[in-house]
Scaffold this active site. Structure first.
Site, short mmCIF file in Angstrom:
data_model
loop_
_atom_site.label_atom_id
_atom_site.label_comp_id
_atom_site.label_asym_id
_atom_site.label_seq_id
_atom_site.Cartn_x
_atom_site.Cartn_y
_atom_site.Cartn_z
N SER A 257 0.81 -1.21 0.00
CA SER A 257 0.00 0.00 0.00
C SER A 257 0.85 1.26 0.00
O SER A 257 1.61 1.47 -0.92
CB SER A 257 -0.96 -0.06 1.19
OG SER A 257 -2.06 0.74 0.92
N LYS A 261 3.89 2.16 -2.65
CA LYS A 261 4.18 3.40 -3.40
C LYS A 261 5.66 3.74 -3.20
O LYS A 261 6.38 4.09 -4.15
CB LYS A 261 3.32 4.56 -2.88
CG LYS A 261 1.80 4.32 -2.89
CD LYS A 261 1.04 5.53 -2.34
CE LYS A 261 -0.24 5.23 -1.58
NZ LYS A 261 -1.38 4.72 -2.26
N HIS A 399 -7.57 -5.86 1.42
CA HIS A 399 -6.34 -5.08 1.39
C HIS A 399 -5.36 -5.58 2.45
O HIS A 399 -5.53 -5.31 3.65
CB HIS A 399 -6.75 -3.63 1.67
CG HIS A 399 -5.65 -2.64 1.52
ND1 HIS A 399 -4.96 -2.47 0.34
CD2 HIS A 399 -5.14 -1.74 2.39
CE1 HIS A 399 -4.07 -1.50 0.50
NE2 HIS A 399 -4.15 -1.05 1.74
C1 GTR Z 1 -5.24 4.39 2.62
C2 GTR Z 1 -4.76 5.26 1.51
C3 GTR Z 1 -4.15 4.43 0.44
C4 GTR Z 1 -3.22 3.34 0.95
C5 GTR Z 1 -3.63 2.80 2.29
C6 GTR Z 1 -2.56 2.04 3.08
O1 GTR Z 1 -5.88 5.07 3.61
O2 GTR Z 1 -5.84 5.98 1.04
O3 GTR Z 1 -3.53 5.24 -0.53
O4 GTR Z 1 -1.93 3.77 0.96
O5 GTR Z 1 -4.10 3.75 3.15
O6 GTR Z 1 -1.41 2.42 3.14
O7 GTR Z 1 -2.92 1.01 3.66
#
Ligand code: GTR
Length: 433
Positions: A257, A261, A399
């Site tokens: 996540s 990036k 996720h």
């Molecule tokens: C969320 C964010 C995402 C992603 C995620 C994470 O809140 O909107 O871009 O990076 O967190 O890191 O789990």
């Protein structure tokens, strides 16, 4: 990119035909379940989760230079276009690292040659960055498999989930960093916490590595937090280059996540990483921004104003004017290996947009490996698609980064690195199948 507009229309026709009432995953190409789309659309009506509502868009040409020349070979890519794209991302997305001089020191603070019941060597290393009178410590933890020929490849995780996932004593185990399984396949595994570089909150860049290295007032292209985490991965790379147990030509960087990036940016900037793995990196990572599917540039700038450089705010709600899109970030990993993965319920991170991003980066990979080809349609759920130095899978579920994901990462690494230990790989295969 007229093709993409046509493709959108075709997808729309296909989906309107197939959508109603169908929840089960088809055996063919993946598509989001109608139930998930419906649920997310209801809970976040301000964001788009419907494929048919993705606007038509034209991606910037990855293989056309700033002065309009088409790049047709690896040499011109490497000499001209790569640098142009890297600069565009530095200026417009992640920001520039200051030129402040610093020193680095590496200190092994813990060495246990009989970790994991003798199967691995645990090393804990403090990487101290000193500038002027200040300093900052990066804590690198790693396990190296015992009883396999050295040096071995390593997976370095940029950890954004906290140390409970990466327990060096192995009393607490987590699929997020499955050290035992990675060791059993002949790889080393390493981790550092992103917060060592910069705690994940907006403090106007006073703490962490920004506090240590920034000088003068911040500029619109000064580095943000993701760039700081990526920079931390490079300092771990500096250590690996000094460790004889580690094969410095086979170092993978990965993250989940926001960590994904950062891993992509680390791999884009630092060509010493031979394999880059982006796990569900979504907006500001692998996912195409112009699709405006799930999380958008406007939303990410609002929720996480510290992640990117200030220039990135120019593209909030203005994606079509961005001089880049994320297929160009992925293209920066050439000629090294790149693996992208997503999860079926994680529509916030736009699995299809991440796949298309990879698909649109393939022409650059082809400059190096002519045979690189992946289909434009996404692969089925839980069925990785790989070709030469690119790979992708979409896992069922939410996720997260799970052992299932790691096993596919390692299968891909086995291919691109050649099995580090054929016996370990064969044993592991038996165990997982
Ligand atoms: C969320 C964010 C995402 C992603 C995620 C994470 O809140 O909107 O871009 O990076 O967190 O890191 O789990």
């Amino acid at each position: 990119m007229k093709k993409r507009i046509l493709r959108n229309i075709l997808v729309l026709i296909l989906l309107t035909g197939l959508y109603a009432g169908v929840n089960a995953q088809p055996s063919g190409s993946w598509r989001a379940s109608a139930e998930t789309v419906d649920r997310l659309s209801k809970s976040q009506p301000q964001f788009n989760y419907h494929e048919e509502k993705v606007p038509s868009y034209i991606l910037p040409e990855v293989l056309t230079t700033l002065n309009g020349k088409h790049v047709t070979n690896a040499r011109r890519w490497t000499q001209i276009r790569r640098g142009e794209i890297l600069e565009l991302f530095t200026e417009n997305v992640y920001g520039r690292v200051p030129a402040t001089p610093y020193e680095k020191n590496f200190n092994i603070t813990n060495l246990d040659k009989a970790a994991m019941g003798g199967r691995a060597t645990l090393k804990q290393v403090t990487i101290r960055i000193t500038a002027g009178t200040g300093s900052l410590d990066i804590h690198l933890t790693m396990f190296v498999p015992n009883g396999v020929p050295k040096p071995v490849p390593v997976f370095l995780l940029i950890d954004n989930r906290g140390s409970s996932n990466t327990d060096p004593t192995r009393q607490v185990k987590s699929e997020f960093w499955p050290a035992e399984e990675v060791i059993s396949r002949g790889y080393a595994i390493a981790v550092f916490s992103n917060s060592d570089l910069d705690p994940d909150n907006y403090d106007d860049f006073k703490n962490g590595i920004h506090g240590l290295l920034d000088q003068g007032t911040r500029r619109p292209d000064s580095w943000g937090t993701l760039a700081a985490w990526a920079w931390g991965a490079s300092r771990c790379m500096d250590y690996f280059e000094r460790d004889n147990d580690i094969n410095k030509d086979k170092i993978a960087v990965l993250g989940h996540s926001r960590g994904g990036k950062a891993a992509l940016w680390a791999g884009a900037v630092d060509q010493r990483f031979a394999l880059v793995i982006s796990n569900e990196s979504g907006c500001g990572g692998a996912a195409l921004a112009r699709r405006r599917f799930g999380e958008t540039v406007a939303r990410i700038n609002e929720s996480f104003p510290h992640w990117f450089c200030t220039n990135y705010r120019k593209w909030s709600g203005n994606e079509d004017a961005m001089p880049v899109d994320m297929h160009m970030l992925l293209s920066l990993i050439t000629p090294r290996a790149l693996y992208v993965d997503c999860a079926s319920d994680d529509l916030w991170g736009d699995p299809r947009g991440s796949y298309l991003s990879l698909y649109d980066a393939v022409p650059v990979f082809k400059l190096f490996d002519k045979g690189t080809v992946i289909p434009e349609e996404m692969p089925p759920l839980n069925k990785p698609v790989t070709s030469f130095n690119v790979g992708y899978h979409i896992r069922d579920g939410s996720h997260n980064m799970l052992l299932k994901d790691w096993n596919w990462f390692m299968d891909f690494a086995d291919k691109v690195f050649n099995p580090p230990s054929r016996k370990a790989a064969a044993d592991a295969k038996k165990k997982y199948n």
